[in-house]
Design a protein around this motif. Sequence first.
Motif, PDB file in Angstrom:
ATOM      1  N   LEU A   1       0.830  -1.203   0.000  1.00 20.43           N
ATOM      2  CA  LEU A   1       0.000   0.000   0.000  1.00 20.43           C
ATOM      3  C   LEU A   1       0.867   1.257   0.000  1.00 20.43           C
ATOM      4  O   LEU A   1       0.578   2.222  -0.727  1.00 20.43           O
ATOM      5  CB  LEU A   1      -0.926  -0.003   1.216  1.00 20.43           C
ATOM      6  N   ILE A   2       1.933   1.256   0.783  1.00 19.38           N
ATOM      7  CA  ILE A   2       2.816   2.424   0.844  1.00 19.38           C
ATOM      8  C   ILE A   2       3.464   2.673  -0.520  1.00 19.38           C
ATOM      9  O   ILE A   2       3.534   3.816  -0.991  1.00 19.38           O
ATOM     10  CB  ILE A   2       3.888   2.230   1.932  1.00 19.38           C
ATOM     11  N   VAL A   3       3.949   1.616  -1.152  1.00 13.95           N
ATOM     12  CA  VAL A   3       4.565   1.759  -2.478  1.00 13.95           C
ATOM     13  C   VAL A   3       3.565   2.355  -3.463  1.00 13.95           C
ATOM     14  O   VAL A   3       3.878   3.285  -4.222  1.00 13.95           O
ATOM     15  CB  VAL A   3       5.073   0.397  -2.992  1.00 13.95           C
ATOM     16  N   GLN A   4       2.350   1.831  -3.446  1.00 21.48           N
ATOM     17  CA  GLN A   4       1.328   2.323  -4.369  1.00 21.48           C
ATOM     18  C   GLN A   4       0.967   3.779  -4.085  1.00 21.48           C
ATOM     19  O   GLN A   4       0.777   4.575  -5.015  1.00 21.48           O
ATOM     20  CB  GLN A   4       0.086   1.432  -4.275  1.00 21.48           C
ATOM     21  N   LEU A   5       0.891   4.143  -2.810  1.00 22.92           N
ATOM     22  CA  LEU A   5       0.560   5.522  -2.452  1.00 22.92           C
ATOM     23  C   LEU A   5       1.636   6.497  -2.925  1.00 22.92           C
ATOM     24  O   LEU A   5       1.327   7.588  -3.416  1.00 22.92           O
ATOM     25  CB  LEU A   5       0.372   5.639  -0.937  1.00 22.92           C
ATOM     26  N   VAL A   6       2.904   6.111  -2.771  1.00 27.72           N
ATOM     27  CA  VAL A   6       3.993   6.983  -3.218  1.00 27.72           C
ATOM     28  C   VAL A   6       3.928   7.177  -4.729  1.00 27.72           C
ATOM     29  O   VAL A   6       4.047   8.301  -5.235  1.00 27.72           O
ATOM     30  CB  VAL A   6       5.363   6.398  -2.811  1.00 27.72           C
ATOM     31  N   ILE A   7       3.730   6.095  -5.460  1.00 24.51           N
ATOM     32  CA  ILE A   7       3.674   6.179  -6.924  1.00 24.51           C
ATOM     33  C   ILE A   7       2.496   7.039  -7.372  1.00 24.51           C
ATOM     34  O   ILE A   7       2.628   7.916  -8.239  1.00 24.51           O
ATOM     35  CB  ILE A   7       3.582   4.772  -7.538  1.00 24.51           C
ATOM     36  N   VAL A   8       1.330   6.821  -6.758  1.00 22.04           N
ATOM     37  CA  VAL A   8       0.140   7.587  -7.139  1.00 22.04           C
ATOM     38  C   VAL A   8       0.293   9.054  -6.766  1.00 22.04           C
ATOM     39  O   VAL A   8      -0.048   9.952  -7.547  1.00 22.04           O
ATOM     40  CB  VAL A   8      -1.121   6.987  -6.475  1.00 22.04           C
ATOM     41  N   LYS A   9       0.821   9.322  -5.575  1.00 26.41           N
ATOM     42  CA  LYS A   9       0.993  10.701  -5.123  1.00 26.41           C
ATOM     43  C   LYS A   9       1.910  11.481  -6.054  1.00 26.41           C
ATOM     44  O   LYS A   9       1.605  12.620  -6.446  1.00 26.41           O
ATOM     45  CB  LYS A   9       1.556  10.718  -3.701  1.00 26.41           C
ATOM     46  N   THR A  10       3.028  10.890  -6.431  1.00 29.21           N
ATOM     47  CA  THR A  10       3.959  11.598  -7.309  1.00 29.21           C
ATOM     48  C   THR A  10       3.355  11.818  -8.691  1.00 29.21           C
ATOM     49  O   THR A  10       3.557  12.869  -9.307  1.00 29.21           O
ATOM     50  CB  THR A  10       5.280  10.824  -7.441  1.00 29.21           C
ATOM     51  N   ALA A  11       2.598  10.843  -9.174  1.00 30.54           N
ATOM     52  CA  ALA A  11       1.962  10.990 -10.487  1.00 30.54           C
ATOM     53  C   ALA A  11       0.899  12.090 -10.455  1.00 30.54           C
ATOM     54  O   ALA A  11       0.830  12.936 -11.352  1.00 30.54           O
ATOM     55  CB  ALA A  11       1.348   9.671 -10.925  1.00 30.54           C
ATOM     56  N   LEU A  12       0.069  12.093  -9.410  1.00 26.09           N
ATOM     57  CA  LEU A  12      -0.977  13.111  -9.299  1.00 26.09           C
ATOM     58  C   LEU A  12      -0.376  14.506  -9.158  1.00 26.09           C
ATOM     59  O   LEU A  12      -0.888  15.472  -9.731  1.00 26.09           O
ATOM     60  CB  LEU A  12      -1.882  12.806  -8.101  1.00 26.09           C
ATOM     61  N   SER A  13       0.706  14.615  -8.401  1.00 21.94           N
ATOM     62  CA  SER A  13       1.349  15.919  -8.239  1.00 21.94           C
ATOM     63  C   SER A  13       1.883  16.433  -9.569  1.00 21.94           C
ATOM     64  O   SER A  13       1.781  17.621  -9.881  1.00 21.94           O
ATOM     65  CB  SER A  13       2.492  15.818  -7.218  1.00 21.94           C
ATOM     66  N   ALA A  14       2.448  15.530 -10.360  1.00 22.15           N
ATOM     67  CA  ALA A  14       2.965  15.924 -11.676  1.00 22.15           C
ATOM     68  C   ALA A  14       1.830  16.365 -12.591  1.00 22.15           C
ATOM     69  O   ALA A  14       1.926  17.373 -13.300  1.00 22.15           O
ATOM     70  CB  ALA A  14       3.733  14.766 -12.303  1.00 22.15           C
ATOM     71  N   TRP A  15       0.730  15.624 -12.568  1.00 21.46           N
ATOM     72  CA  TRP A  15      -0.413  15.990 -13.412  1.00 21.46           C
ATOM     73  C   TRP A  15      -1.017  17.316 -12.970  1.00 21.46           C
ATOM     74  O   TRP A  15      -1.409  18.137 -13.795  1.00 21.46           O
ATOM     75  CB  TRP A  15      -1.470  14.886 -13.363  1.00 21.46           C
ATOM     76  N   ASN A  16      -1.104  17.524 -11.656  1.00 20.01           N
ATOM     77  CA  ASN A  16      -1.674  18.777 -11.158  1.00 20.01           C
ATOM     78  C   ASN A  16      -0.812  19.972 -11.544  1.00 20.01           C
ATOM     79  O   ASN A  16      -1.325  21.052 -11.844  1.00 20.01           O
ATOM     80  CB  ASN A  16      -1.830  18.713  -9.636  1.00 20.01           C
TER      81      ASN A  16
ATOM     82  N   ALA B   1      -0.515  24.753 -14.974  1.00 11.02           N
ATOM     83  CA  ALA B   1       0.130  25.527 -16.037  1.00 11.02           C
ATOM     84  C   ALA B   1      -0.819  25.779 -17.199  1.00 11.02           C
ATOM     85  O   ALA B   1      -0.713  26.789 -17.897  1.00 11.02           O
ATOM     86  CB  ALA B   1       1.377  24.795 -16.525  1.00 11.02           C
ATOM     87  N   GLN B   2      -1.782  24.864 -17.388  1.00  8.56           N
ATOM     88  CA  GLN B   2      -2.734  25.005 -18.488  1.00  8.56           C
ATOM     89  C   GLN B   2      -4.084  25.545 -18.020  1.00  8.56           C
ATOM     90  O   GLN B   2      -5.051  25.529 -18.774  1.00  8.56           O
ATOM     91  CB  GLN B   2      -2.927  23.646 -19.165  1.00  8.56           C
ATOM     92  N   SER B   3      -4.139  25.986 -16.744  1.00  6.80           N
ATOM     93  CA  SER B   3      -5.366  26.545 -16.152  1.00  6.80           C
ATOM     94  C   SER B   3      -6.524  25.557 -16.189  1.00  6.80           C
ATOM     95  O   SER B   3      -7.683  25.930 -16.401  1.00  6.80           O
ATOM     96  CB  SER B   3      -5.762  27.841 -16.883  1.00  6.80           C
ATOM     97  N   LYS B   4      -6.217  24.288 -15.948  1.00  4.90           N
ATOM     98  CA  LYS B   4      -7.249  23.256 -15.893  1.00  4.90           C
ATOM     99  C   LYS B   4      -7.547  22.908 -14.436  1.00  4.90           C
ATOM    100  O   LYS B   4      -6.717  23.140 -13.559  1.00  4.90           O
ATOM    101  CB  LYS B   4      -6.786  21.995 -16.636  1.00  4.90           C
ATOM    102  N   PRO B   5      -8.733  22.331 -14.159  1.00  2.67           N
ATOM    103  CA  PRO B   5      -9.035  21.899 -12.784  1.00  2.67           C
ATOM    104  C   PRO B   5      -8.044  20.835 -12.327  1.00  2.67           C
ATOM    105  O   PRO B   5      -7.624  19.986 -13.112  1.00  2.67           O
ATOM    106  CB  PRO B   5     -10.458  21.320 -12.900  1.00  2.67           C
ATOM    107  N   GLU B   6      -7.680  20.891 -11.045  1.00  2.00           N
ATOM    108  CA  GLU B   6      -6.737  19.921 -10.513  1.00  2.00           C
ATOM    109  C   GLU B   6      -7.457  18.640 -10.120  1.00  2.00           C
ATOM    110  O   GLU B   6      -8.632  18.639  -9.765  1.00  2.00           O
ATOM    111  CB  GLU B   6      -6.003  20.502  -9.297  1.00  2.00           C
ATOM    112  N   LEU B   7      -6.710  17.528 -10.157  1.00  2.00           N
ATOM    113  CA  LEU B   7      -7.289  16.228  -9.819  1.00  2.00           C
ATOM    114  C   LEU B   7      -7.533  16.103  -8.325  1.00  2.00           C
ATOM    115  O   LEU B   7      -8.520  15.536  -7.880  1.00  2.00           O
ATOM    116  CB  LEU B   7      -6.358  15.103 -10.294  1.00  2.00           C
ATOM    117  N   VAL B   8      -6.571  16.582  -7.522  1.00  2.00           N
ATOM    118  CA  VAL B   8      -6.707  16.503  -6.066  1.00  2.00           C
ATOM    119  C   VAL B   8      -6.290  17.828  -5.462  1.00  2.00           C
ATOM    120  O   VAL B   8      -5.577  18.600  -6.066  1.00  2.00           O
ATOM    121  CB  VAL B   8      -5.824  15.375  -5.472  1.00  2.00           C
TER     122      VAL B   8
END
Length: 262
Positions: free
Chosen positions: A235-250, A255-262
């Motif tokens: 679970l910890i591994v998955q949370l780290v991977i998801v958190k970093t991916a979501l932060s990158a997408w946000n 930068a593109q003035s789109k709604p953030e995921l989280v």
Amino acid sequence: GSGSWSVKQTLGVAMAVASGGVMGYALMQPKAVIWTAPALVIIVLCAIKSEATTAILVTGLAMAMPVAVWLAQRHPSAAVLSVWAVATGLAALFLLVTILAPLVFQLLGKAPTLTGRTDIWRALAEPIAERPWFGWGYQAFWTDTSLTSPVDRVESIMEGFRPPDAHSTPMDIRLQLGLVGLILIGLTFVRTWLQILLQAGREPAMMPMIGIFTAITAMAFTESIGLYPMDGMTLIVQLVIVKTALSAWNRRDRAQSKPELV
């Protein structure tokens, strides 16, 4: 095994991951020192009490990595020193586990087999070679109880000892998912590391991620981590991977003035 818990490696891994996370949080929230400082003391004491040599070393590394990144970010003059410190530490670690390994084990009074791990790895060479590309299937190798179970052959080579896992994440991935799975998961780890380091200067939450993922990455070579469902470390591994991916997408969406995921 000896130590505070029935399985000392479990305690050691937990403390290594916790040490990195708490140190990263301490750097992210300096005002929280009233609880992060005693927490780190307790964590280090528990790691030492576990008597797991690898976990103790990784605990130190997991606490040092966020500090090195923090110094490099805030003090440009210390950036070079931090890079050299990390590079020197990695070089020293490489020497310790290769050329100087016999001497180190002798000084520590430890067996050069890493508590039997190298024996397990040698025993697993045959089943890995038998299905090199796609492995035996996720969760299919160690749970095989058929009359032709490959684990029985491993047990025979190990003279009656039946290991619960490979005690190595790359080795276990090779067994279960083959070389293809190892490459894909390896790329995921590399991508996650790149995202963590690239975002560390802009996202304060990356500091705990640096410590946690340092511990996970280091411990992965002597423990099977993140491969089993309903497991806390998975679970910890998955949370780290998801958190970093979501932060990158946000960051991209901002930068593109789109709604953030989280």
